[in-house]
Design an enzyme around this catalytic site. Sequence first.
Site, PDB file in Angstrom:
ATOM      1  N   GLY A  70      56.630-100.281  29.398  1.00 10.85           N
ATOM      2  CA  GLY A  70      56.174 -99.145  30.195  1.00 10.85           C
ATOM      3  C   GLY A  70      57.234 -98.690  31.164  1.00 10.85           C
ATOM      4  N   TYR A  86      53.348 -94.833  40.274  1.00 16.17           N
ATOM      5  CA  TYR A  86      53.611 -96.079  39.542  1.00 16.17           C
ATOM      6  C   TYR A  86      52.638 -97.166  39.985  1.00 16.17           C
ATOM      7  CZ  TYR A  86      55.941-100.489  38.415  1.00 16.17           C
ATOM      8  OH  TYR A  86      56.211-101.765  37.976  1.00 16.17           O
ATOM      9  N   ARG A 131      64.446-107.547  51.876  1.00 14.62           N
ATOM     10  CA  ARG A 131      63.098-107.677  51.325  1.00 14.62           C
ATOM     11  C   ARG A 131      63.055-108.733  50.233  1.00 14.62           C
ATOM     12  NH1 ARG A 131      60.157-104.758  47.227  1.00 14.62           N
ATOM     13  NH2 ARG A 131      57.910-104.952  47.563  1.00 14.62           N
TER      14      ARG A 131
END
Length: 276
Positions: free
Chosen positions: A74, A140, A178
């Site tokens: 995907g 998304y 992060r």
Amino acid sequence: MNRILITGGAGKVAALLRPRLARPGRTLRLFDLREPAPLPGAGGREESVIGSVDDPDAVAGACEGVDAVVHLGGLAKEAAPQDALRINAYGSWCVLEGARRAGARVVLASSTHAAGFTDAREAPPGGVPADTPPRPDTMYGWSKVAAEAAGRLYADRFGMDVVCLRIGMWVAEPPGLRGLSMWLSPDDGARLVEAALTAPAPGFRIVWGVSRNTRGICSLAEGEAIGYFPRDDAEAFAARRIAAFGEPDFPGTPELYRMGGAWCEIPLGVPPAGRS
């Protein structure tokens, strides 16, 4: 699990996973729009099927005879609503339906972006629960919520085993600050998928796809409940990341305390220029 279908089998995450899932007597069937490149260590027991995840007949054919499906295929970045809906949401339905017909388990690649606006500062001790309610940050992220919901439907209606992995940053090294909390190492990624494939009768589960990071903000309890015990820690890269980007200010930086990081700020339908 002797025969496993991997959608997105020619992709970057599959390239990390294939050699680590190889076992004597196990065949990996790789489904993608293009032929996957051969990989050292992947072994000779691989098959290739060309097709798209939004083609239900192609997916059903690829599912024939498999014991499980690892659905990685995907769109991996932000996308226009119609594309996110067609490829990620409808494509996940195609996979679930194909797996149902084949009697196969599904390991579904979801994302932290399904809960992107969740504030980790408000988490209970132990970190943000893996099944925290959806708060998508993008089209998304919304498509991943839809995929999880379809998995829940198929588990409830048909009794299928569906394990949704809310994946953080599945890369060789944690990028940026992060990554110190959200990294999933290649080896831990394989441990996570193997646990999801082999856990006895898991039913429907949502599990964070992260390593055992010292600065982690995600609960590991749900993964441990299916036998996932991560071993790697992004802290091994902390000195280099801090030298490059500065000391992280977790409580004062939305990019660090929101589960979706910088994606919470990008315009909907516009790719985030390589930011994870």
